[in-house]
Design an enzyme around this catalytic site. Structure first.
Site, PDB file in Angstrom:
ATOM      1  N   ASN A  77      40.370  44.867  38.533  1.00  0.00           N
ATOM      2  CA  ASN A  77      41.612  44.090  38.443  1.00  0.00           C
ATOM      3  C   ASN A  77      41.601  42.906  39.399  1.00  0.00           C
ATOM      4  O   ASN A  77      42.271  42.893  40.433  1.00  0.00           O
ATOM      5  CB  ASN A  77      42.819  45.002  38.735  1.00  0.00           C
ATOM      6  CG  ASN A  77      43.144  45.916  37.582  1.00  0.00           C
ATOM      7  OD1 ASN A  77      43.587  45.474  36.521  1.00  0.00           O
ATOM      8  ND2 ASN A  77      42.907  47.208  37.776  1.00  0.00           N
ATOM      9  N   ASP A  78      40.827  41.907  39.024  1.00  0.00           N
ATOM     10  CA  ASP A  78      40.732  40.674  39.812  1.00  0.00           C
ATOM     11  C   ASP A  78      41.720  39.664  39.228  1.00  0.00           C
ATOM     12  O   ASP A  78      41.589  39.239  38.089  1.00  0.00           O
ATOM     13  CB  ASP A  78      39.300  40.150  39.740  1.00  0.00           C
ATOM     14  CG  ASP A  78      39.076  38.903  40.575  1.00  0.00           C
ATOM     15  OD1 ASP A  78      40.068  38.314  41.064  1.00  0.00           O
ATOM     16  OD2 ASP A  78      37.907  38.506  40.726  1.00  0.00           O
TER      17      ASP A  78
END
Length: 440
Positions: free
Chosen positions: A381-382
């Site tokens: 989850n960047d």
């Protein structure tokens, strides 16, 4: 420590590009898998990030709005139909774009290290989540999803709360992953949710079930005992050791890593609780149904597709028979959950509706409850400013013996968030057999 300061609060709706979408005002029926969660709490998980050099709350709000275009149930509300012919009620999701709760908060005295390096999960974590103390049936008037962005001294914490009747952990992380994609600049998401709910043949919809939402007992305050949380890290190497030990003890090769370390944990907790040898002990495990059905559900199915199965034995058998034997009891239960059994449980719920009750889950020293999954993509989850450095859960559904599993930061590792009475957790920390397999 200074309380969390709310800077702003609003409702975020799906982007205007979806105003003419066929999904607006779509009504989605609710399945037995969904209805079982009505009386318990929401799903609350959050990610910790180092503070980015360039980011502002408006950008996150815009990307959230864009992502909601693909997930219209999240911005909707529940609707209830009272069936006068048989004195029952029915629920459905009205995708009316009423909006999700969005909170921008300031935690000016809370640092990343205070969260990530603390032996015990600090209680202030609970304040980093929206929609606290909300139960799922309240989604008629309350938002079904909420986001809180808390600015720390040197980081961000993104806490999300999702109504559990809306979907399970797979759905929760599907949305989180998609939001991160949009925030990185993508126009479309890599996996579009399938909104149509699963109903086997000959199942009449909407589901009619007996329940009185005007019952004052539903809103009674529940006395929760003092509980503490700690995250134990299980390395890839130690997971391999446990799996090998369990299989070697049984002279087989069918026990999985998950079954091995859950057996290790269950035996430790039972020892530390000092339960009478003759007492029956239980471990409850969420079983995913998506891949077990024949044919399996389509990838991206958005809704609950889980049920809870219990493995039970006596405390004496659990402790005397060893790791392999305990892991094998879990293995037998998991293997038995084929398509036929899943459908049997699904249809059986309609004949005898069982809705998990919050008043029954807090104190029971014979039970261990396993939630979440290590398969969820957490560290991917960047949002455009680097990967998260940690994950924590909120206050929802916390109970003595509540275990939350997370993917570890290092490949192949696992984080086990343990919620226990203080005396049990202290005993676990002094349990050499358990601690030699985990690290802080």
């Amino acid at each position: 420590m200074e309380e969390i300061q709310v800077v702003s609060s609003c409702l975020v709706r799906a982007s205007s590009s979806s105003s003419n979408s066929q999904n607006v005002n779509l009504n989605i029926e609710i399945t037995p898998w969904d209805l079982q969660f009505l009386l318990v709490d929401t799903i609350q998980k959050g990610l910790l990030f180092h503070k980015p050099k360039k980011e502002n709350i408006d950008n996150l709000k815009k990307s959230l709005s864009h992502t909601l275009h693909f997930f219209p149930p999240l911005a909707g509300r529940f609707s209830i139909v009272k069936n006068s012919d048989d004195d029952t009620i029915s629920f459905f999701i009205n995708c009316n774009n009423a909006g999700v709760e969005f909170i921008h908060a300031n935690a000016s005295k809370l640092s990343v290290s205070m969260i990530i390096d603390s032996t015990y999960v600090p209680n202030i974590i609970h304040s980093l989540f929206p929609l606290n103390n909300i139960r799922n049936f309240e989604g008629v008037t309350k938002p079904l999803f909420g986001v809180q962005i808390s600015e720390l001294v040197d980081g961000y914490f993104i806490g999300c709360t999702m109504n559990h009747t809306l979907g399970d952990g797979t759905c929760f992380w599907h949305f989180f992953n998609s939001w991160a994609e949009i925030s990185r600049g993508r126009k479309v998401i890599s996996r579009v949710p399938i909104l149509e709910r699963y109903f086997p043949e000959k199942i009449h919809v909407p589901i009619h079930f007996p329940m009185n939402l005007d019952d004052e007992k539903l809103f009674e305050k529940i006395e929760i005992p003092t509980l503490v949380k700690r995250v134990f890290h299980l390395s890839k190497e130690n997971i391999t050791r446990l799996k090998k030990k369990a299989n070697d003890e049984m002279s087989i090769n069918s026990i999985s890593s998950l079954q091995a370390y859950l057996a290790h944990l269950w035996r430790c907790v039972t020892r530390c609780r000092k339960i009478d040898d003759r007492e029956e002990v239980y471990i409850g495990i969420l079983i995913g149904a998506r891949s077990r059905l024949n044919p399996p559900l389509l990838e991206g199915y958005f809704g609950n597709a889980v049920h809870i199965k219990i493995v039970k034995t006596s405390a004496r058998e659990l402790l005397e028979n060893g790791l392999g034997w305990v892991a094998m009891q879990i293995n037998k239960m998991v293997v038995s959950q084929n398509s036929k059994e899943v459908i049997k449980m699904y249809k059986g719920w309609i004949e005898n509706p069982i809705i998990f009750n919050k008043t029954r889950v807090f104190v029971d020293e014979t039970r261990l409850s396993i939630g979440s999954s290590t398969r969820f993509n957490i560290y991917g989850n960047d949002f455009g400013w680097g990967k998260p450095i940690g994950v924590r859960s909120g206050m929802a559904n916390k109970r003595d013996g509540g275990i939350t599993l997370f993917q570890g930061a290092n490949e192949g590792s696992v984080d086990i968030e343990v919620c226990m009475c203080p005396h049990t957790l202290q005993a676990m920390e002094n349990d050499q057999e358990f601690m030699e397999m985990v690290t802080n």
